[in-house]
Design a protein around this motif. Structure first.
Motif, PDB file in Angstrom:
ATOM      1  N   TYR A  28       0.835  -1.208   0.000  1.00 13.50           N
ATOM      2  CA  TYR A  28       0.000   0.000   0.000  1.00 13.50           C
ATOM      3  C   TYR A  28       0.868   1.255   0.000  1.00 13.50           C
ATOM      4  CZ  TYR A  28      -2.561   3.926   1.901  1.00 13.50           C
ATOM      5  OH  TYR A  28      -3.068   5.187   2.110  1.00 13.50           O
ATOM      6  N   ASN A  29       1.896   1.273   0.840  1.00 12.05           N
ATOM      7  CA  ASN A  29       2.730   2.468   0.929  1.00 12.05           C
ATOM      8  C   ASN A  29       3.505   2.722  -0.355  1.00 12.05           C
ATOM      9  OD1 ASN A  29       1.923   2.796   3.640  1.00 12.05           O
ATOM     10  ND2 ASN A  29       3.899   3.699   4.126  1.00 12.05           N
ATOM     11  N   LEU A  34       4.726   6.029  -4.560  1.00 16.07           N
ATOM     12  CA  LEU A  34       5.339   6.126  -5.885  1.00 16.07           C
ATOM     13  C   LEU A  34       4.331   6.537  -6.958  1.00 16.07           C
ATOM     14  CD1 LEU A  34       7.644   2.961  -5.788  1.00 16.07           C
ATOM     15  CD2 LEU A  34       8.243   5.333  -5.264  1.00 16.07           C
ATOM     16  N   LEU A  35       3.069   6.176  -6.762  1.00 13.96           N
ATOM     17  CA  LEU A  35       2.041   6.499  -7.760  1.00 13.96           C
ATOM     18  C   LEU A  35       1.145   7.646  -7.316  1.00 13.96           C
ATOM     19  CD1 LEU A  35       0.966   2.861  -8.746  1.00 13.96           C
ATOM     20  CD2 LEU A  35       2.642   4.343  -9.876  1.00 13.96           C
ATOM     21  N   ARG A  36       1.583   8.388  -6.327  1.00 15.00           N
ATOM     22  CA  ARG A  36       0.752   9.465  -5.778  1.00 15.00           C
ATOM     23  C   ARG A  36       0.263  10.460  -6.832  1.00 15.00           C
ATOM     24  NH1 ARG A  36       2.384  13.434  -0.678  1.00 15.00           N
ATOM     25  NH2 ARG A  36       0.332  14.433  -0.462  1.00 15.00           N
ATOM     26  N   GLY A  42      -7.401  10.858  -2.178  1.00 18.61           N
ATOM     27  CA  GLY A  42      -7.705  10.186  -0.920  1.00 18.61           C
ATOM     28  C   GLY A  42      -6.935   8.901  -0.693  1.00 18.61           C
ATOM     29  N   PHE A  43      -6.308   8.369  -1.752  1.00 17.10           N
ATOM     30  CA  PHE A  43      -5.600   7.096  -1.608  1.00 17.10           C
ATOM     31  C   PHE A  43      -4.376   7.232  -0.718  1.00 17.10           C
ATOM     32  CE2 PHE A  43      -2.922   3.525  -3.090  1.00 17.10           C
ATOM     33  CZ  PHE A  43      -3.854   2.498  -3.016  1.00 17.10           C
ATOM     34  N   PHE A  44      -3.860   8.451  -0.607  1.00 17.93           N
ATOM     35  CA  PHE A  44      -2.627   8.678   0.152  1.00 17.93           C
ATOM     36  C   PHE A  44      -2.896   8.887   1.642  1.00 17.93           C
ATOM     37  CE2 PHE A  44       0.833  11.400   1.751  1.00 17.93           C
ATOM     38  CZ  PHE A  44       1.948  10.695   1.318  1.00 17.93           C
ATOM     39  N   VAL A  45      -4.153   9.018   2.029  1.00 17.22           N
ATOM     40  CA  VAL A  45      -4.485   9.537   3.356  1.00 17.22           C
ATOM     41  C   VAL A  45      -3.898   8.706   4.499  1.00 17.22           C
ATOM     42  CG1 VAL A  45      -6.686   8.292   3.505  1.00 17.22           C
ATOM     43  CG2 VAL A  45      -6.380  10.448   4.755  1.00 17.22           C
ATOM     44  N   GLY A 184      11.983   4.312  -1.563  1.00 16.75           N
ATOM     45  CA  GLY A 184      10.800   3.636  -2.086  1.00 16.75           C
ATOM     46  C   GLY A 184      11.115   2.806  -3.322  1.00 16.75           C
ATOM     47  N   TRP A 185      11.870   3.376  -4.243  1.00 14.47           N
ATOM     48  CA  TRP A 185      12.241   2.627  -5.452  1.00 14.47           C
ATOM     49  C   TRP A 185      13.171   1.463  -5.111  1.00 14.47           C
ATOM     50  CZ3 TRP A 185       9.424   2.946  -9.521  1.00 14.47           C
ATOM     51  CH2 TRP A 185       8.782   4.141  -9.865  1.00 14.47           C
TER      52      TRP A 185
END
Length: 228
Positions: A28-29, A34-36, A42-45, A184-185
């Motif tokens: 999820y993170n 990476l796709l923010r 709202g997916f980042f919340v 992250g990468w």
């Protein structure tokens, strides 16, 4: 490998739960981070809450691993075994360092209620007005799952207490942001190698790799009785 040997090569239930909970949070993170830019806002919340949870669960997992011997690796070449140990170590390091860099990045803001925070707020309002945008909302305390207030890392947070030090803190924030993105990468690359290795052992080598971290007993096709 005999049936009893397969059972002996499985992880404990606690290790399994920790593994899959951390895996879900990590996926999820990575996706939300990476796709923010291309995902719904709202997916980042829950990104921060999930990251702190990864850090906490990883600490528990390390303690569990230190007090409970993990099962032996399945039969493989020495080079593969060495690579597996290295990847596992790097994954553990990433699961600690990536949340820590994120936490440090959050902390690289002036303390709420400080002169630096007031000055930064004034600048944000002025910049928004100059661009014809609405003023951003005041910065609030960071909450984990809306339940626990996340304490800031004091030495980093306190840099911006005085308005004169905001530029220094902003530069630190930018460096931490780049480091967090690089992490992250790197985590994604390590996961691809880890999953690829597991798939290779499972389907190419015909070893019950997935069953070692599964809650069900190995499928019958993997239980190969030793030849007498």
């Amino acid at each position: 490998m005999a049936a009893n040997e397969i059972d002996g090569a499985r992880y404990t239930r606690v290790a399994m739960w920790l593994h899959w909970l951390i895996a879900l949070a990590v996926f999820y993170n990575l996706a939300s981070g990476l796709l923010r830019p291309v995902l719904p806002r709202g997916f980042f919340v829950w990104h921060i809450s999930s990251g702190i949870t990864i850090l906490a669960l990883t600490a528990v997992r390390v303690l569990w691993r230190l007090t409970h011997r993990p099962p032996p690796l399945l039969p493989m070449r020495k080079a593969e075994a060495t690579a597996a140990h290295i990847i596992h170590f790097l994954l553990y390091a990433a699961m600690v360092l990536l949340p820590l860099t994120g936490w440090a990045m959050i902390s690289a803001n002036p303390p709420i209620g400080s002169p630096g925070a007031a000055y930064a707020r004034h600048q944000a309002i002025a910049n928004a007005a100059a661009q014809g945008q609405l003023a951003p909302p005041p910065r609030k305390a960071t909450m984990v799952w809306n339940l626990i207030k996340l304490p800031m890392i004091g030495p980093i947070n306190e840099i911006g207490r005085a308005p004169s030090a905001l530029a220094k803190q902003n530069k630190l924030h930018e460096r931490l942001e780049r480091l967090h993105m690089l992490g992250g990468w790197t985590m994604l690359l390590l996961l691809l190698i880890h999953v690829g290795g597991a798939m290779k052992h499972q389907f190419a080598d015909r070893e019950p790799e997935l069953q070692r971290m599964g809650f069900r007993r190995p499928a019958r096709r993997f239980i190969r009785q030793e030849q007498k």
